[in-house]
Design a protein around this motif. Sequence first.
Motif, mmCIF file in Angstrom:
data_model
loop_
_atom_site.group_PDB
_atom_site.id
_atom_site.type_symbol
_atom_site.label_atom_id
_atom_site.label_comp_id
_atom_site.label_asym_id
_atom_site.label_seq_id
_atom_site.Cartn_x
_atom_site.Cartn_y
_atom_site.Cartn_z
ATOM 1 N N GLY A 26 -13.595 -71.697 -35.954
ATOM 2 C CA GLY A 26 -14.312 -72.495 -36.940
ATOM 3 C C GLY A 26 -14.226 -72.023 -38.374
ATOM 4 O O GLY A 26 -14.923 -72.542 -39.238
ATOM 5 N N PHE A 27 -13.372 -71.053 -38.655
ATOM 6 C CA PHE A 27 -13.209 -70.558 -40.020
ATOM 7 C C PHE A 27 -12.142 -71.371 -40.753
ATOM 8 O O PHE A 27 -11.193 -71.847 -40.136
ATOM 9 N N VAL A 28 -12.307 -71.482 -42.068
ATOM 10 C CA VAL A 28 -11.367 -72.209 -42.907
ATOM 11 C C VAL A 28 -10.897 -71.270 -44.009
ATOM 12 O O VAL A 28 -11.703 -70.580 -44.632
ATOM 13 N N ARG A 29 -9.585 -71.256 -44.240
ATOM 14 C CA ARG A 29 -9.048 -70.489 -45.368
ATOM 15 C C ARG A 29 -8.781 -71.410 -46.543
ATOM 16 O O ARG A 29 -9.065 -71.071 -47.686
ATOM 17 N N ALA A 30 -8.243 -72.576 -46.272
ATOM 18 C CA ALA A 30 -7.962 -73.600 -47.287
ATOM 19 C C ALA A 30 -7.307 -72.976 -48.514
ATOM 20 O O ALA A 30 -6.320 -72.274 -48.387
ATOM 21 N N GLY A 31 -7.858 -73.216 -49.685
ATOM 22 C CA GLY A 31 -7.267 -72.700 -50.917
ATOM 23 C C GLY A 31 -7.821 -71.358 -51.328
ATOM 24 O O GLY A 31 -7.624 -70.934 -52.461
ATOM 25 N N GLN A 32 -8.502 -70.682 -50.440
ATOM 26 C CA GLN A 32 -9.159 -69.424 -50.779
ATOM 27 C C GLN A 32 -8.227 -68.234 -50.525
ATOM 28 O O GLN A 32 -8.403 -67.489 -49.581
ATOM 29 N N TRP A 33 -7.220 -68.133 -51.375
ATOM 30 C CA TRP A 33 -6.284 -67.033 -51.254
ATOM 31 C C TRP A 33 -5.589 -66.838 -52.595
ATOM 32 O O TRP A 33 -5.591 -67.704 -53.456
ATOM 33 N N ASP A 34 -5.039 -65.658 -52.760
ATOM 34 C CA ASP A 34 -4.075 -65.429 -53.824
ATOM 35 C C ASP A 34 -2.936 -64.655 -53.164
ATOM 36 O O ASP A 34 -2.844 -64.629 -51.947
ATOM 37 N N THR A 39 -9.536 -65.276 -47.857
ATOM 38 C CA THR A 39 -10.958 -65.390 -47.542
ATOM 39 C C THR A 39 -11.116 -66.500 -46.518
ATOM 40 O O THR A 39 -10.643 -67.615 -46.727
ATOM 41 N N TYR A 40 -11.782 -66.178 -45.414
ATOM 42 C CA TYR A 40 -12.075 -67.160 -44.374
ATOM 43 C C TYR A 40 -13.579 -67.420 -44.375
ATOM 44 O O TYR A 40 -14.373 -66.482 -44.392
ATOM 45 N N ASP A 41 -13.954 -68.699 -44.343
ATOM 46 C CA ASP A 41 -15.361 -69.085 -44.328
ATOM 47 C C ASP A 41 -15.674 -69.944 -43.118
ATOM 48 O O ASP A 41 -14.879 -70.802 -42.739
ATOM 49 N N ARG A 42 -16.858 -69.717 -42.568
ATOM 50 C CA ARG A 42 -17.395 -70.606 -41.535
ATOM 51 C C ARG A 42 -18.772 -71.059 -42.017
ATOM 52 O O ARG A 42 -19.625 -70.234 -42.347
ATOM 53 N N LYS A 43 -18.954 -72.370 -42.066
ATOM 54 C CA LYS A 43 -20.186 -72.953 -42.577
ATOM 55 C C LYS A 43 -21.168 -73.201 -41.434
ATOM 56 O O LYS A 43 -20.790 -73.650 -40.362
ATOM 57 N N ARG A 54 -18.469 -65.153 -44.110
ATOM 58 C CA ARG A 54 -17.223 -64.953 -44.841
ATOM 59 C C ARG A 54 -16.531 -63.676 -44.375
ATOM 60 O O ARG A 54 -17.162 -62.628 -44.244
ATOM 61 N N VAL A 55 -15.220 -63.796 -44.136
ATOM 62 C CA VAL A 55 -14.394 -62.651 -43.762
ATOM 63 C C VAL A 55 -13.279 -62.538 -44.804
ATOM 64 O O VAL A 55 -12.504 -63.476 -44.994
ATOM 65 N N PHE A 56 -13.235 -61.409 -45.465
ATOM 66 C CA PHE A 56 -12.211 -61.125 -46.472
ATOM 67 C C PHE A 56 -11.079 -60.320 -45.832
ATOM 68 O O PHE A 56 -11.293 -59.576 -44.882
ATOM 69 N N GLY A 57 -9.898 -60.454 -46.427
ATOM 70 C CA GLY A 57 -8.768 -59.641 -46.003
ATOM 71 C C GLY A 57 -7.812 -59.460 -47.170
ATOM 72 O O GLY A 57 -7.855 -60.216 -48.143
ATOM 73 N N TYR A 58 -6.964 -58.453 -47.075
ATOM 74 C CA TYR A 58 -5.964 -58.244 -48.112
ATOM 75 C C TYR A 58 -4.642 -57.859 -47.477
ATOM 76 O O TYR A 58 -4.592 -57.296 -46.374
ATOM 77 N N ALA A 59 -3.569 -58.197 -48.170
ATOM 78 C CA ALA A 59 -2.217 -57.956 -47.659
ATOM 79 C C ALA A 59 -1.872 -56.478 -47.791
ATOM 80 O O ALA A 59 -1.959 -55.916 -48.881
ATOM 81 N N ILE A 60 -1.504 -55.883 -46.666
ATOM 82 C CA ILE A 60 -1.027 -54.504 -46.702
ATOM 83 C C ILE A 60 0.500 -54.475 -46.646
ATOM 84 O O ILE A 60 1.127 -53.436 -46.837
ATOM 85 N N GLU A 61 1.061 -55.664 -46.397
ATOM 86 C CA GLU A 61 2.509 -55.814 -46.324
ATOM 87 C C GLU A 61 2.829 -57.282 -46.585
ATOM 88 O O GLU A 61 2.135 -58.166 -46.085
#
Length: 119
Positions: A26-34, A39-43, A54-61
């Motif tokens: 049920g999480f949505v990433r949509a346009g929430q990235w660079d 960023t994944y959100d579940r309402k 909200r679950v954040f993540g960052y690219a390690i590779e």
Amino acid sequence: MRFEESGIEGLNAELNRLDFCMESEGFVRAGQWDYERVTYDRKFDMVEGRYYLRVFGYAIEGDVGTRHAVIKLMTPLLGKYYYPHGVEYGEGEHFPAQLLQSCESVLKKVKEKVATLEV
């Protein structure tokens, strides 16, 4: 509110597989990235208001923009939406017990799924 003991923080997964896993819960990433972060959100709409897990993540590779990246997940947050200002994550917020149980259940499922994808 931070879910410090979710077990999600520090897990790594390939972006496309992570997107599929998060969407299935049920999480949505949509346009929430660079190019380096996602960023994944579940309402959750409840009588008490609207809340976002909200679950954040960052690219390690790699690079998120090319859809070829390995993402490291961070500590999930729960916030309450206030019109017109947005989502507040402050420690002074009140969260219904039923919502907290739902969030913990969802995060447990996400942890189990992402752990199978870990890079």
